[in-house]
Design a protein around this motif. Structure first.
Motif, short mmCIF file in Angstrom:
data_model
loop_
_atom_site.label_atom_id
_atom_site.label_comp_id
_atom_site.label_asym_id
_atom_site.label_seq_id
_atom_site.Cartn_x
_atom_site.Cartn_y
_atom_site.Cartn_z
N UNK A 17 -11.52 10.19 6.94
CA UNK A 17 -10.55 10.38 5.88
C UNK A 17 -10.32 9.11 5.07
N UNK A 18 -9.63 9.27 3.94
CA UNK A 18 -9.21 8.09 3.18
C UNK A 18 -8.28 7.23 4.00
N UNK A 19 -7.49 7.86 4.87
CA UNK A 19 -6.61 7.09 5.75
C UNK A 19 -7.38 6.20 6.71
N UNK A 20 -8.47 6.72 7.25
CA UNK A 20 -9.31 5.91 8.13
C UNK A 20 -9.98 4.78 7.36
N UNK A 69 -13.60 -3.45 1.15
CA UNK A 69 -13.55 -2.00 0.97
C UNK A 69 -14.36 -1.29 2.04
N UNK A 70 -13.99 -0.05 2.30
CA UNK A 70 -14.76 0.85 3.16
C UNK A 70 -15.15 2.06 2.32
N UNK A 71 -16.39 2.46 2.42
CA UNK A 71 -16.88 3.59 1.62
C UNK A 71 -16.57 4.91 2.33
N UNK A 72 -15.95 5.83 1.60
CA UNK A 72 -15.58 7.13 2.16
C UNK A 72 -16.82 7.96 2.45
N UNK A 73 -16.82 8.59 3.61
CA UNK A 73 -17.91 9.49 4.00
C UNK A 73 -17.29 10.80 4.44
N UNK A 74 -17.48 11.85 3.65
CA UNK A 74 -16.90 13.15 3.97
C UNK A 74 -17.82 14.01 4.84
N UNK A 75 -18.93 13.44 5.30
CA UNK A 75 -19.85 14.20 6.14
C UNK A 75 -20.44 15.37 5.39
N UNK A 76 -20.57 16.50 6.08
CA UNK A 76 -21.12 17.71 5.45
C UNK A 76 -20.03 18.53 4.76
N UNK A 77 -18.94 17.87 4.44
CA UNK A 77 -17.87 18.49 3.67
C UNK A 77 -17.59 17.62 2.44
N UNK A 177 -3.19 8.94 0.08
CA UNK A 177 -3.96 8.48 1.24
C UNK A 177 -3.59 9.41 2.39
N UNK A 178 -4.56 10.27 2.76
CA UNK A 178 -4.29 11.39 3.64
C UNK A 178 -4.99 11.25 4.99
N UNK A 179 -4.69 12.23 5.85
CA UNK A 179 -5.38 12.35 7.12
C UNK A 179 -4.42 12.45 8.27
#
Length: 380
Positions: A17-20, A69-77, A177-179
């Protein structure tokens, strides 16, 4: 990320998540600021129990701050935030503790009724706790006993937020910023529906004729912790109430009890059987209409209509002395549309709750079905 969820005959990769992302960026920046040394990866724990090892990007080290920065990874979603950079800038502070602020691309809360304070950044409680916990752990690891200021920024969030419901909710200038778990589980609709059907077939195979259902984590927690029910044999329907009811008829179940948060369950009172916000956001209209039918002024009706959350609606209805009458009508409509969907072939019940106010309402057969599931949980 190499965590997978098996669904519909395939492994779907999870994301984070963006929170992570914000948590990992904040911890990495804190470690680099306090040690003066660049790091290639940072480890954080998520509420889901998955440990993430993430790589800081775009590192900027100065004498009085570090940004990365950390790059967001939404996986297969994949969604609109997949691949964006979530930044944290960390600076020393005299006052002890960790202070979290929002920067560019993090929305600002302008209206009451959300989980975040008006005037503050739209950083939800779980990711905020994650950031404070991980940054505090980094401070303890280094032996630093003063304070740190953390500013979270999502530069691309300014534009992405325009595609979301954030402006309607009173969040301006960026994203939330969710999760709640730190992990993004694949949300393919067909995969989720099939997962639900697999759970239902498993209950059918065990000889269970009485389904206990909730939408997700909120319902699971409330059903277990407040209602005191055994949730081992429960089914999660996500947003797919229509498919749930159709398949329950197909499988021959005798009863179905749906326990749901008011923000989702109220949509059933208007015949909406997919409760995802992209299909319908009709949480306040019926409440406003029923309130006026029961004597509320047009001004109060408008106030209810403009509420950001169903908890805010409940507050207004209670203030006006209309809560019981309005909720009776709302639950009657929920019962009507559930029975219409199953053609009267299954006894259905729904229990509506709020994390703030507890049980809000029940359809006519809900109490009977609650007692039934309590007896089942006791082994009768």
């Amino acid at each position: 990320m190499e965590t997978y969820q098996f669904s519909q005959g395939k492994n779907l990769r999870c994301g984070y998540t963006t929170g992570s992302c914000a948590t990992a960026a904040a911890k990495a920046a804190a470690l680099m600021l306090l040690t003066g040394q660049r790091i290639d990866s940072v480890q954080i724990d998520t509420p889901k129990g998955v440990v993430l090892n993430l790589e800081p990007e775009d590192v900027e080290m100065a004498s009085d701050y570090v940004s990365c920065a950390i790059r967001k990874d939404s996986g297969d979603d994949p969604d609109d935030t997949n691949g964006i950079l979530v930044y944290a800038k960390v600076q020393r502070a005299v006052a002890p503790g960790v202070r979290i602020e929002g920067g560019v691309g993090v929305g600002k809360v302008t209206k009451p009724g959300l989980a975040c304070a008006v005037g503050g950044p739209a950083i939800n409680p779980t990711p905020k706790r994650m950031m404070i916990s991980e940054v505090s752990a980094a401070m303890e690891q280094i032996g630093y006993h003063k304070g740190l200021n953390v500013t979270i920024s999502i530069p691309e969030g300014v534009e992405i937020a325009k595609k979301t419901f954030n402006p309607r909710l009173g969040i301006v200038g960026g994203l939330s910023v969710l999760g709640t778990s730190g992990i993004v589980e694949p949300m393919s609709e067909s995969a989720l529906i099939e997962t639900m059907r697999v759970e239902m077939r498993a209950q059918q195979a065990r000889g269970n004729k009485h389904l206990l259902v909730f939408f997700g984590n909120y319902g699971e927690d409330f059903t277990r912790d407040v209602l005191g029910m055994d949730i081992e044999n429960a089914v999660t329907c996500s947003n797919f109430v229509g498919e749930l009811l159709d398949y329950a008829v197909f499988c021959g179940f005798e009863t179905l009890l749906l326990v749901g948060h008011s923000g989702k369950l109220v949509k059933l009172a208007q015949g909406v059987m997919n409760t995802h916000s992209k299909y319908a956001d009709c949480r306040t209209e019926l409440f406003a209409l029923e309130a006026m039918f029961h004597g509320a002024s047009v001004e109060v009706g408008k106030e209810i209509y403009n509420c950001l959350t169903t908890d805010e609606v409940t507050k207004v209805l209670q203030r006006e002395g209309l809560f019981a009458a309005v909720m009776t009508k709302v639950t009657e409509k929920i019962d009507f549309y559930m029975q219409h969907r199953v053609h009267g072939k299954i006894k259905t019940g729904a229990l509506m709750f709020s994390n703030v106010y507890g049980i809000l309402g029940k359809t006519k057969d809900a109490d009977e079905l609650v007692k039934l599931h309590l007896r089942i949980g006791e082994g009768e």
